[in-house]
Write a protein that holds these residues in place. Sequence first.
Motif, short mmCIF file in Angstrom:
data_model
loop_
_atom_site.label_atom_id
_atom_site.label_comp_id
_atom_site.label_asym_id
_atom_site.label_seq_id
_atom_site.Cartn_x
_atom_site.Cartn_y
_atom_site.Cartn_z
N UNK A 48 1.00 -0.86 -0.23
CA UNK A 48 -0.39 -0.10 -0.14
C UNK A 48 1.08 1.31 0.21
N UNK A 49 1.84 1.21 1.07
CA UNK A 49 2.71 2.20 0.78
C UNK A 49 3.33 3.49 -1.06
N UNK A 50 3.22 1.60 -1.97
CA UNK A 50 3.80 2.45 -2.89
C UNK A 50 2.34 3.05 -3.26
N UNK A 51 1.63 3.16 -3.07
CA UNK A 51 0.21 4.02 -3.84
C UNK A 51 -0.23 4.57 -2.90
N UNK A 52 -0.36 4.80 -1.77
CA UNK A 52 -0.67 6.20 -0.92
C UNK A 52 0.10 6.93 -0.61
N UNK A 53 1.76 7.04 -0.73
CA UNK A 53 2.26 7.99 -0.08
C UNK A 53 2.08 8.76 -1.65
N UNK A 54 2.87 8.88 -3.21
CA UNK A 54 2.17 9.59 -3.67
C UNK A 54 0.71 10.19 -3.68
N UNK A 55 0.02 9.06 -3.20
CA UNK A 55 -2.02 8.88 -3.68
C UNK A 55 -2.24 10.38 -2.48
N UNK A 56 -1.26 10.30 -1.01
CA UNK A 56 -2.28 11.45 -0.47
C UNK A 56 -1.56 12.69 -0.69
N UNK A 57 -0.54 13.13 -1.49
CA UNK A 57 -0.37 14.37 -1.83
C UNK A 57 -0.69 15.00 -2.79
N UNK A 58 -1.82 14.11 -4.03
CA UNK A 58 -2.55 14.44 -4.85
C UNK A 58 -4.02 14.49 -3.94
N UNK A 59 -4.62 14.06 -3.27
CA UNK A 59 -5.72 14.29 -2.54
C UNK A 59 -6.13 15.49 -1.47
N UNK A 60 -4.38 15.21 -1.20
CA UNK A 60 -4.57 17.19 -0.03
C UNK A 60 -4.58 17.64 -1.25
N UNK A 61 -4.03 17.55 -2.11
CA UNK A 61 -3.84 19.34 -3.43
C UNK A 61 -5.41 19.10 -3.77
N UNK A 62 -6.19 18.56 -4.79
CA UNK A 62 -7.12 18.16 -4.75
C UNK A 62 -8.71 18.71 -3.82
N UNK A 63 -8.25 18.75 -2.63
CA UNK A 63 -9.13 19.08 -1.31
C UNK A 63 -9.04 20.56 -1.48
N UNK A 64 -7.23 20.56 -1.48
CA UNK A 64 -7.17 22.23 -1.89
C UNK A 64 -7.91 22.71 -2.28
N UNK A 65 -7.34 21.85 -3.77
CA UNK A 65 -8.22 23.08 -4.75
C UNK A 65 -9.57 22.89 -4.50
N UNK A 66 -10.69 22.11 -3.77
CA UNK A 66 -11.64 22.05 -3.89
C UNK A 66 -12.13 23.02 -3.41
N UNK A 67 -11.86 23.84 -1.94
CA UNK A 67 -12.00 24.29 -0.57
C UNK A 67 -12.28 25.84 -1.49
N UNK A 68 -10.86 26.29 -1.83
CA UNK A 68 -10.17 26.71 -2.62
C UNK A 68 -11.51 28.14 -3.99
N UNK A 69 -12.25 27.05 -4.33
CA UNK A 69 -12.95 27.87 -5.34
C UNK A 69 -14.46 28.30 -4.41
N UNK A 70 -14.37 27.72 -3.39
CA UNK A 70 -15.53 28.97 -2.74
C UNK A 70 -15.29 29.96 -2.85
N UNK A 71 -14.11 30.88 -2.66
CA UNK A 71 -13.90 32.30 -2.22
C UNK A 71 -12.63 32.64 -3.78
N UNK A 72 -12.64 31.55 -4.74
CA UNK A 72 -11.47 32.32 -5.75
C UNK A 72 -12.37 32.23 -7.20
N UNK A 73 -11.87 32.67 -7.73
CA UNK A 73 -13.03 32.42 -8.96
C UNK A 73 -12.12 31.94 -10.78
N UNK A 74 -10.84 32.59 -10.00
CA UNK A 74 -9.83 31.96 -10.91
C UNK A 74 -9.96 30.49 -10.85
#
Length: 349
Positions: A48-74
């Motif tokens: 699982x480590x092989x997938x979860x290490x990069x997957x954690x970074x991807x999930x965090x980045x996409x979560x940050x993207x989704x949250x920011x759309x509440x205040x940022x239109x760009x």
Amino acid sequence: MKKTASAVTKPGKRDLLRVLQPVAAAVLVTVLAAYLFQPHWFQLGIGPKKILLPLNAILAAMGGYVVTRRWISSFDASLLAGVIYGFGALGLSFIKYHFTAGLCYAIVPWLLCPAVYYHPGHSGGAAKTIISSLLTLMPFAAIAGLFWIASHHWAGPLFLMPKYRILEISDLRGLITPMTFASQPMAIGFYHVPLIMILMGLFVFAVSGRETLLLPVLVGVTLSLLGPILDVTPIIWLSFPALFLSVMAGLGIQAMAWAGKADRFWIGLCVLAALLLSGFNYMLSLSNPQSAPYVHAAWLFIVSAAGVGVIFLLASKSIRLTWLRWIILFGLCVYDIVMTSPALVDSLF
């Protein structure tokens, strides 16, 4: 009839764009993760480590993207904000420990989405406050639950991170020299250019009248300074201020792209801050045998000052050229991430 057709077509295009933007963000974030982790693919072994290490970074980045759309239109600003959160020094530092610690960091923006996008409608008063509070508590409860479960014998026990790891003054060096993370167990920091964008975002936030957004941030900082509560490593609570500052980075990027003559004072302060940080890192490089991180920071902060300086001149002359501003801002951030992130990821292995 032509006007009617046009009116029908435009909403359709906007709906298609709403669908394609998150898909494009996911693809770009995945490409970045592949670029950063691919050199270490065989070191990750099988499991699982092989997938979860990069997957954690991807999930965090996409979560940050989704949250920011509440205040940022760009789209560009939101994408960069997500990358700053998911692939920043703090997020990557949790991967140095157990990958579940990285998962705790990654789920924070996703679990905050209900609170961020909650629309009370006609309800208000006490009901609105209670519902909003419960939704805001979700990520706090999830982190506490994961650490609590992992700490019990029937679940392992799993030691996700050192139990008594609190926020220390030495951790803050990453705010001035992000590359110190490469030789430290943990650094609380961001990339060089985004740090200047955060400053601009904070200027915008200061006049927004949304002070209530600081409550989870202040709670996160306070908990990070205390001892373990429910067996949660205190440092993990910094996920909340990290997300807030990543949103500020996206807000700052967007503000600079749209800034007018009235905003030149704030942009000028950002240029000054970049110059001071560059000079400070250069002075540190002269007195430190490990000079590479400081030279790297000095260079990128001076590049930041130059790029933001161009935007300052455009704003002072009331020259919009929004497309040029976006090229400068996006180019600066991407250059910084490409120049810095490989060394940060390499330090994990």
